[in-house]
Design a protein around this motif. Structure first.
Motif, mmCIF file in Angstrom:
data_model
loop_
_atom_site.group_PDB
_atom_site.id
_atom_site.type_symbol
_atom_site.label_atom_id
_atom_site.label_comp_id
_atom_site.label_asym_id
_atom_site.label_seq_id
_atom_site.Cartn_x
_atom_site.Cartn_y
_atom_site.Cartn_z
ATOM 1 N N ALA A 97 0.816 -1.215 0.000
ATOM 2 C CA ALA A 97 0.000 0.000 0.000
ATOM 3 C C ALA A 97 0.847 1.262 0.000
ATOM 4 C CB ALA A 97 -0.928 -0.010 1.212
ATOM 5 N N ASP A 98 2.155 1.123 -0.195
ATOM 6 C CA ASP A 98 3.101 2.259 -0.169
ATOM 7 C C ASP A 98 3.008 3.065 1.127
ATOM 8 O OD1 ASP A 98 4.430 1.781 -2.529
ATOM 9 O OD2 ASP A 98 3.030 2.967 -3.750
ATOM 10 N N LEU A 99 2.817 2.389 2.231
ATOM 11 C CA LEU A 99 2.759 3.036 3.536
ATOM 12 C C LEU A 99 3.997 2.752 4.373
ATOM 13 C CD1 LEU A 99 -0.957 2.259 4.427
ATOM 14 C CD2 LEU A 99 -0.018 4.438 3.645
ATOM 15 N N LEU A 100 4.976 2.089 3.784
ATOM 16 C CA LEU A 100 6.178 1.710 4.508
ATOM 17 C C LEU A 100 7.350 2.530 3.996
ATOM 18 C CD1 LEU A 100 7.062 -0.341 6.649
ATOM 19 C CD2 LEU A 100 7.647 -1.894 4.808
ATOM 20 N N ASP A 101 7.979 3.272 4.882
ATOM 21 C CA ASP A 101 9.131 4.096 4.532
ATOM 22 C C ASP A 101 10.372 3.472 5.166
ATOM 23 O OD1 ASP A 101 10.898 6.102 3.799
ATOM 24 O OD2 ASP A 101 10.215 7.494 5.346
ATOM 25 N N LEU A 102 11.195 2.833 4.350
ATOM 26 C CA LEU A 102 12.387 2.164 4.853
ATOM 27 C C LEU A 102 13.615 3.072 4.871
ATOM 28 C CD1 LEU A 102 11.957 -1.334 3.202
ATOM 29 C CD2 LEU A 102 11.448 -0.651 5.534
ATOM 30 N N SER A 103 13.431 4.355 4.615
ATOM 31 C CA SER A 103 14.576 5.264 4.639
ATOM 32 C C SER A 103 15.044 5.531 6.064
ATOM 33 C CB SER A 103 14.224 6.580 3.950
ATOM 34 O OG SER A 103 13.198 7.245 4.666
ATOM 35 N N ARG A 104 14.216 5.223 7.044
ATOM 36 C CA ARG A 104 14.572 5.433 8.451
ATOM 37 C C ARG A 104 14.525 4.128 9.220
ATOM 38 N NH1 ARG A 104 11.961 10.970 10.551
ATOM 39 N NH2 ARG A 104 13.218 12.316 9.266
ATOM 40 N N THR A 105 15.077 3.100 8.663
ATOM 41 C CA THR A 105 15.063 1.789 9.289
ATOM 42 C C THR A 105 16.183 1.667 10.305
ATOM 43 O OG1 THR A 105 14.208 0.861 7.250
ATOM 44 C CG2 THR A 105 15.140 -0.681 8.830
ATOM 45 N N VAL A 106 15.884 1.036 11.435
ATOM 46 C CA VAL A 106 16.872 0.794 12.468
ATOM 47 C C VAL A 106 16.940 -0.712 12.687
ATOM 48 C CG1 VAL A 106 17.463 1.146 14.884
ATOM 49 C CG2 VAL A 106 16.433 2.992 13.580
ATOM 50 N N LEU A 107 18.134 -1.237 12.708
ATOM 51 C CA LEU A 107 18.323 -2.657 12.960
ATOM 52 C C LEU A 107 18.789 -2.822 14.397
ATOM 53 C CD1 LEU A 107 18.360 -5.478 11.707
ATOM 54 C CD2 LEU A 107 20.742 -5.107 11.158
ATOM 55 N N ASP A 108 18.027 -3.569 15.147
ATOM 56 C CA ASP A 108 18.343 -3.792 16.554
ATOM 57 C C ASP A 108 19.084 -5.116 16.669
ATOM 58 O OD1 ASP A 108 18.488 -3.972 19.255
ATOM 59 O OD2 ASP A 108 16.346 -3.906 19.616
ATOM 60 N N SER A 109 20.172 -5.116 17.414
ATOM 61 C CA SER A 109 20.982 -6.327 17.525
ATOM 62 C C SER A 109 20.260 -7.446 18.264
ATOM 63 C CB SER A 109 22.304 -6.015 18.220
ATOM 64 O OG SER A 109 22.066 -5.585 19.538
ATOM 65 N N ALA A 110 19.197 -7.136 18.968
ATOM 66 C CA ALA A 110 18.458 -8.184 19.662
ATOM 67 C C ALA A 110 17.721 -9.085 18.679
ATOM 68 C CB ALA A 110 17.460 -7.558 20.631
ATOM 69 N N HIS A 111 17.565 -8.633 17.437
ATOM 70 C CA HIS A 111 16.848 -9.415 16.439
ATOM 71 C C HIS A 111 17.783 -10.115 15.461
ATOM 72 C CE1 HIS A 111 12.975 -7.857 17.659
ATOM 73 N NE2 HIS A 111 13.554 -6.691 17.780
ATOM 74 N N VAL A 112 19.074 -9.908 15.614
ATOM 75 C CA VAL A 112 20.036 -10.503 14.691
ATOM 76 C C VAL A 112 20.955 -11.430 15.473
ATOM 77 C CG1 VAL A 112 21.871 -10.034 13.040
ATOM 78 C CG2 VAL A 112 19.960 -8.466 13.219
ATOM 79 N N ARG A 113 21.049 -12.654 15.033
ATOM 80 C CA ARG A 113 21.879 -13.627 15.718
ATOM 81 C C ARG A 113 23.335 -13.445 15.313
ATOM 82 N NH1 ARG A 113 21.755 -19.970 14.694
ATOM 83 N NH2 ARG A 113 23.300 -20.533 16.224
ATOM 84 N N ALA A 114 24.225 -13.398 16.290
ATOM 85 C CA ALA A 114 25.658 -13.295 16.036
ATOM 86 C C ALA A 114 26.213 -14.708 15.928
ATOM 87 C CB ALA A 114 26.344 -12.517 17.150
ATOM 88 N N LYS A 115 26.342 -15.215 14.702
ATOM 89 C CA LYS A 115 26.728 -16.607 14.503
ATOM 90 C C LYS A 115 28.195 -16.861 14.798
ATOM 91 C CE LYS A 115 23.157 -17.594 11.172
ATOM 92 N NZ LYS A 115 22.822 -18.049 9.848
ATOM 93 N N LYS A 116 29.043 -15.877 14.592
ATOM 94 C CA LYS A 116 30.473 -16.095 14.789
ATOM 95 C C LYS A 116 30.991 -15.338 16.008
ATOM 96 C CE LYS A 116 31.476 -17.153 10.028
ATOM 97 N NZ LYS A 116 32.314 -16.931 8.892
ATOM 98 N N GLY A 117 30.138 -15.084 16.958
ATOM 99 C CA GLY A 117 30.555 -14.385 18.163
ATOM 100 C C GLY A 117 31.388 -15.281 19.064
#
Length: 160
Positions: A97-117
């Motif tokens: 519906a063109d209601l999503l603006d990804l120009s201000r996206t924030v990636l939170d580390s709690a949602h990304v798995r650190a596989k090689k940590g």
């Protein structure tokens, strides 16, 4: 559900999006038990707890279900991936519906798995005996047992 019983907690259209994602309830092979609570009611109760931030034990009686039933169904649906699929479906609908603006996206580390940590813990190196007092009130007091001024020098702390 938008104009139904739970419209005060579940936004318009959310139940219609979530309903096909919810797995069917398991039927007991031995039969018996209590009548199954409608998924719509459980969904509203779970959304209430998630949005309000209240504890499961503080679930209001207006939902007509026990806190343990709501929490158990939340866990079942979480393991089945309902919430992740619901989130993805809503994002796709907003994007279509063109209601999503990804120009201000924030990636939170709690949602990304650190596989090689690093998994191993590193111990701090031993620094030896310290001549500093162990508490801040011992600088000039000689009666404090942790003050270095009240102890006779030991072979490790004596100057050579």
């Amino acid at each position: 559900m938008g104009r139904g019983t739970w419209s005060w907690i579940v936004p318009d259209g959310l139940w219609e999006i979530a309903e096909p994602l919810i797995p069917p309830s398991k039927v007991r092979p031995q039969g018996g038990g209590t009548q199954d609570t409608p998924d719509e009611t459980l969904f509203a109760a779970i959304i209430y707890v998630l949005v309000s931030g209240c504890a499961w034990r503080a679930l209001p009686p207006c939902f007509g279900i026990s806190k343990s039933t709501a929490h158990r169904r939340f866990l079942i649906w979480s393991r089945a991936g309902v919430w992740a699929r619901l989130h993805e479906k809503i994002l796709h609908l907003l994007d279509d519906a063109d209601l999503l603006d990804l120009s201000r996206t924030v990636l939170d580390s709690a949602h990304v798995r650190a596989k090689k940590g690093a998994n191993s813990q590193v111990r701090a190196p031993w620094t030896g005996a310290s001549r500093a007092p162990r508490c801040t009130s011992c600088r000039t007091r000689t009666d404090c047992p942790s003050s270095s001024a009240s102890r006779p020098p030991t072979p490790t702390t004596a100057s050579r």
